[in-house]
Design a protein around this motif. Structure first.
Motif, short mmCIF file in Angstrom:
data_model
loop_
_atom_site.label_atom_id
_atom_site.label_comp_id
_atom_site.label_asym_id
_atom_site.label_seq_id
_atom_site.Cartn_x
_atom_site.Cartn_y
_atom_site.Cartn_z
N ASP A 27 0.84 -1.19 0.00
CA ASP A 27 0.00 0.00 0.00
C ASP A 27 0.88 1.25 0.00
O ASP A 27 2.12 1.17 -0.08
CB ASP A 27 -0.96 -0.01 1.19
CG ASP A 27 -0.24 -0.04 2.54
OD1 ASP A 27 1.01 0.14 2.58
OD2 ASP A 27 -0.92 -0.23 3.56
N GLY A 28 0.25 2.42 0.10
CA GLY A 28 1.02 3.66 0.07
C GLY A 28 1.99 3.79 1.23
O GLY A 28 3.11 4.28 1.07
N SER A 29 1.57 3.32 2.41
CA SER A 29 2.44 3.43 3.59
C SER A 29 3.73 2.63 3.41
O SER A 29 4.79 3.04 3.89
CB SER A 29 1.69 2.93 4.83
OG SER A 29 0.59 3.76 5.12
N SER A 30 3.64 1.51 2.72
CA SER A 30 4.84 0.69 2.52
C SER A 30 5.88 1.43 1.69
O SER A 30 7.09 1.22 1.86
CB SER A 30 4.48 -0.63 1.85
OG SER A 30 4.13 -0.46 0.48
N VAL A 31 5.43 2.29 0.80
CA VAL A 31 6.36 3.10 -0.01
C VAL A 31 7.06 4.12 0.88
O VAL A 31 8.28 4.32 0.79
CB VAL A 31 5.62 3.79 -1.17
CG1 VAL A 31 6.56 4.70 -1.96
CG2 VAL A 31 4.98 2.76 -2.09
N LEU A 32 6.29 4.77 1.74
CA LEU A 32 6.86 5.79 2.62
C LEU A 32 7.83 5.19 3.63
O LEU A 32 8.77 5.85 4.08
CB LEU A 32 5.75 6.53 3.36
CG LEU A 32 4.69 7.23 2.50
CD1 LEU A 32 3.73 8.01 3.37
CD2 LEU A 32 5.35 8.15 1.47
N GLU A 33 7.61 3.93 4.00
CA GLU A 33 8.46 3.29 5.01
C GLU A 33 9.67 2.59 4.42
O GLU A 33 10.56 2.17 5.15
CB GLU A 33 7.61 2.26 5.78
CG GLU A 33 6.49 2.90 6.60
CD GLU A 33 5.47 1.88 7.07
OE1 GLU A 33 5.63 0.68 6.75
OE2 GLU A 33 4.50 2.30 7.75
N ASP A 34 9.75 2.50 3.11
CA ASP A 34 10.83 1.77 2.45
C ASP A 34 12.10 2.63 2.43
O ASP A 34 12.13 3.70 1.80
CB ASP A 34 10.42 1.42 1.02
CG ASP A 34 11.37 0.42 0.36
OD1 ASP A 34 12.58 0.46 0.67
OD2 ASP A 34 10.90 -0.37 -0.48
N PRO A 35 13.17 2.20 3.10
CA PRO A 35 14.40 3.02 3.14
C PRO A 35 15.09 3.16 1.79
O PRO A 35 15.92 4.05 1.61
CB PRO A 35 15.28 2.27 4.14
CG PRO A 35 14.80 0.85 4.09
CD PRO A 35 13.32 0.95 3.85
#
Length: 383
Positions: A58-66
């Motif tokens: 989801d979108g959050s996984s993109v923001l959390e991906d280093p």
């Protein structure tokens, strides 16, 4: 640790437009697409598999991906500011589809936030970075048509509901021909003629509701919330003006009329929703004293080739600027100025009067003439 090598890119939004971005960003050597996110995680996973992207969610996984350094925001216009803000607060640079937002206040806050965090904010369209438009920009700046005086642009057809299975959002607040297609035309005008000083406009809509024509929801009606036929007269800070037609209400399909008239010639440009293809970029010269009717006009051809790039060029320019420490071209400031002008057009339609555009932008540079998107310029360095 300072990052080197390819710049990691993550997508939020895996809809129709993502295909065009992925076609190019997965081919540029300086970019590595590392994750695709969407509210529909199954759609994100299918897209990642198709394009060989290693992760999705989801979108959050993109923001959390280093590994994601740039977030490509391909959500609906009404959520552009919300998603871009979240990405900036997560420490990511942002490239957003147009428009930057749907109102001045939140868009201005977004630009200020990026600046305060020392992060880059880029706003589509990046069509103006294509070889055709860059050739035209250099020609005008070199005096090829003398002093630019006026411009004429036109985009008209019956509207995107004839092909888009979910076209209702294109008739909602923040869309319509003004906000959906207008950014291409107004961005190109600002690149070629400078910042906009004021606008006056008229607008109408042919009907209050429309129906989807294609897809599983064909026949479903939806409301039309914005003007679908807009005529604009634009005045520029540096002098000169432009006449523009933007319509979803005409059976005649005519896209990409874009001409700039100067004291020594008229430059005829391609559709600003393309990267320079469709027809040659050429200059019409004034008729000579011995010309007779019917006139036969001669043209100087500046460029006559199909572009090899498409959407994603602005992301690449930003990526190279991130590594090189410079500035990219399609900045948040330019995106905000274009939004400011389009909101002024809305206000002019309502007020039936001229509306001044309060924002401005500094002179916009051009890409280097040897800019090659398919060159690997960002080598990994051991640190």
């Amino acid at each position: 640790m300072t990052r080197t090598g390819k710049v990691g890119v993550g997508f939020i939004g895996a809809g129709m437009i993502s295909e065009q971005y992925l076609t190019n960003l997965t081919a540029f050597p300086d970019i590595e697409v590392v994750r695709i996110g969407d509210i529909d995680t199954a759609r994100a996973a299918a897209s990642a598999e198709k394009w060989g992207v290693p992760a999705s969610g989801d979108g959050s996984s993109v923001l959390e991906d280093p590994d994601v350094e740039i977030v490509v925001n391909l959500t609906l216009p009404a959520t552009h500011v919300e998603v871009s803000t979240a990405a900036l607060r997560a420490g990511k640079h942002v490239w957003s589809e147009k428009p930057i937002g749907v109102d001045r206040a939140s868009a201005a806050e977004l630009v200020a936030l990026a600046d305060s965090l020392g992060l880059k904010l880029g706003i589509a369209p990046d069509t103006v970075l294509g070889p055709g438009w860059q050739t035209a920009k250099r020609a005008i700046e070199s005096g090829a048509i003398g002093t630019p005086l006026t411009a004429v642009t036109s985009m008209q057809w019956q509207g995107p509901d004839v092909f888009h299975p979910n076209a209702s959002f294109l008739y909602a607040k923040g869309a319509g021909p003004l906000f959906d297609i207008g950014p291409y035309y107004f961005t190109a005008l600002v690149h070629l003629l400078g910042p906009i000083d004021s606008v006056v406009a008229t607008g109408s809509k042919s009907r209050e509701t429309r129906s989807l024509v294609v897809g599983p929801r064909a026949g479903e009606s939806f409301p039309v919330e914005v003007p679908t036929h807009v005529s604009v007269l634009t005045s520029f800070e540096q002098g000169g003006d432009a006449q523009s037609l933007l319509s979803f209400d005409t059976p005649l399909f005519r896209h990409g009329v874009f001409e700039v008239n100067g004291t020594e010639g008229t430059i005829v440009l391609p559709d600003p929703n393309t990267f320079g293809g469709g027809h040659p970029i050429r200059i019409a010269r004034p008729l000579t004293a011995d010309a007779s009717f019917p006139f036969s006009q001669e043209f100087d051809v500046l460029l006559d080739e199909e572009p090899t790039v498409g959407r994603g060029l602005g992301v690449l320019d930003m990526a190279r600027a991130i590594r090189g420490g410079g500035s990219h071209i399609a900045t948040g400031e330019v995106g905000y100025h274009v939004l400011d002008a389009m909101v002024a057009v809305e206000e002019s339609i309502e007020r039936r009067s001229f509306v001044e555009v309060e924002s401005t932008v500094a002179p916009i540079g051009a890409l280097p003439e040897d800019f090659d998107p398919f060159a690997a310029t960002l080598e990994a360095v051991s640190v």
